[in-house]
Design a protein around this motif. Structure first.
Motif, PDB file in Angstrom:
ATOM      1  N   ASP A  29       0.851  -1.186   0.000  1.00  0.00           N
ATOM      2  CA  ASP A  29       0.000   0.000   0.000  1.00  0.00           C
ATOM      3  C   ASP A  29       0.892   1.244   0.000  1.00  0.00           C
ATOM      4  O   ASP A  29       2.107   1.152   0.200  1.00  0.00           O
ATOM      5  N   ALA A  30       0.277   2.401  -0.220  1.00  0.00           N
ATOM      6  CA  ALA A  30       1.031   3.653  -0.325  1.00  0.00           C
ATOM      7  C   ALA A  30       1.774   3.988   0.967  1.00  0.00           C
ATOM      8  O   ALA A  30       2.889   4.517   0.926  1.00  0.00           O
ATOM      9  N   GLU A  31       1.192   3.662   2.125  1.00  0.00           N
ATOM     10  CA  GLU A  31       1.838   3.972   3.399  1.00  0.00           C
ATOM     11  C   GLU A  31       3.151   3.207   3.564  1.00  0.00           C
ATOM     12  O   GLU A  31       4.133   3.751   4.070  1.00  0.00           O
ATOM     13  N   SER A  32       3.160   1.959   3.132  1.00  0.00           N
ATOM     14  CA  SER A  32       4.375   1.154   3.277  1.00  0.00           C
ATOM     15  C   SER A  32       5.477   1.597   2.319  1.00  0.00           C
ATOM     16  O   SER A  32       6.632   1.233   2.483  1.00  0.00           O
ATOM     17  N   ALA A  33       5.124   2.416   1.323  1.00  0.00           N
ATOM     18  CA  ALA A  33       6.082   2.854   0.302  1.00  0.00           C
ATOM     19  C   ALA A  33       6.807   4.146   0.665  1.00  0.00           C
ATOM     20  O   ALA A  33       7.473   4.734  -0.178  1.00  0.00           O
ATOM     21  N   ALA A  34       6.730   4.576   1.908  1.00  0.00           N
ATOM     22  CA  ALA A  34       7.322   5.851   2.316  1.00  0.00           C
ATOM     23  C   ALA A  34       8.822   5.931   2.024  1.00  0.00           C
ATOM     24  O   ALA A  34       9.328   6.998   1.724  1.00  0.00           O
ATOM     25  N   ARG A  35       9.525   4.795   2.061  1.00  0.00           N
ATOM     26  CA  ARG A  35      10.975   4.828   1.825  1.00  0.00           C
ATOM     27  C   ARG A  35      11.357   4.597   0.362  1.00  0.00           C
ATOM     28  O   ARG A  35      12.526   4.435   0.041  1.00  0.00           O
ATOM     29  N   SER A  36      10.370   4.591  -0.518  1.00  0.00           N
ATOM     30  CA  SER A  36      10.647   4.378  -1.931  1.00  0.00           C
ATOM     31  C   SER A  36      10.002   5.466  -2.789  1.00  0.00           C
ATOM     32  O   SER A  36       8.798   5.437  -3.047  1.00  0.00           O
ATOM     33  N   PRO A  37      10.815   6.419  -3.267  1.00  0.00           N
ATOM     34  CA  PRO A  37      10.268   7.441  -4.168  1.00  0.00           C
ATOM     35  C   PRO A  37       9.626   6.834  -5.423  1.00  0.00           C
ATOM     36  O   PRO A  37       8.602   7.321  -5.892  1.00  0.00           O
ATOM     37  N   LEU A  38      10.197   5.745  -5.920  1.00  0.00           N
ATOM     38  CA  LEU A  38       9.648   5.084  -7.107  1.00  0.00           C
ATOM     39  C   LEU A  38       8.272   4.497  -6.805  1.00  0.00           C
ATOM     40  O   LEU A  38       7.304   4.741  -7.541  1.00  0.00           O
TER      41      LEU A  38
END
Length: 188
Positions: free
Chosen positions: A32-41
């Protein structure tokens, strides 16, 4: 920049190949978008309505969409997001230990030699084949002959994943490691 796309065994997932390195080592799975905080891509891709998962591999990005969304509606936006990311010069992941160290769970104890053999077979025979389909499978645990594996990327939710686990991976592990009696999937 030319980005190739490939279908995967999972109809809800497409594999995007930007023609350059995505991650130097390991993989990264974002559900989900929240888990992607450490990935700009991954953040760029999650900004597209209908995206439900992003998986980063060594030279590919696997994107999973919601069932009600059609690829022809979101594929151009995903291609644009991937292109923008690589043109920006930002890393795919930010922070210490950005990518997983092989992705396998640690295991020590009386079965440590069996677990070492399981991980070696997964790394040399299973994971390269699964990466071709835009996913990954990592070791989660071993208990009383049962191997627990975590499926990521295109493998998670794939209609053929149960068949892959039972007929492919289970048979392979049982052939080489007699102590293995069954393989089961686990959620993250």
């Amino acid at each position: 920049m030319f980005i190739q796309t490939e279908s995967t065994p999972n109809p809800a997932t497409l594999k995007f190949l930007p023609g350059q390195t995505v991650l130097d080592s390991g993989t990264a799975d974002f559900t989900d978008a929240e888990s992607a905080a450490r990935s700009p891509l991954a953040q760029r891709i999650f900004a597209i309505e209908g995206v439900t998962g992003v998986f980063l591999g060594s030279d590919f990005v696997t994107v999973t969409k919601a069932d009600q969304v059609h690829w022809e509606h979101i594929k151009p936006a995903i291609l644009g997001a991937v292109m923008e990311h690589f043109q920006s010069g930002q890393p795919a992941l930010i922070g210490e230990g950005a990518a997983g160290e092989g992705g396998h769970a640690d295991h020590d104890g009386p079965d440590s030699e069996i677990v070492r053999q399981i991980k070696e077979l997964l790394d040399t025979r299973v994971r390269p084949a699964v990466a071709q389909d835009g996913g990954d499978i990592t070791f989660h645990g071993f208990d009383r002959g049962i191997v627990y594996l975590h499926m990521q990327g295109a493998c998670a939710g794939c209609p053929s994943s149960t068949l892959t686990l039972k007929m492919g991976i289970e048979n392979l592990l049982r052939h080489y490691i007699p102590e293995v009696v069954e393989v089961r999937p686990v959620a993250a």
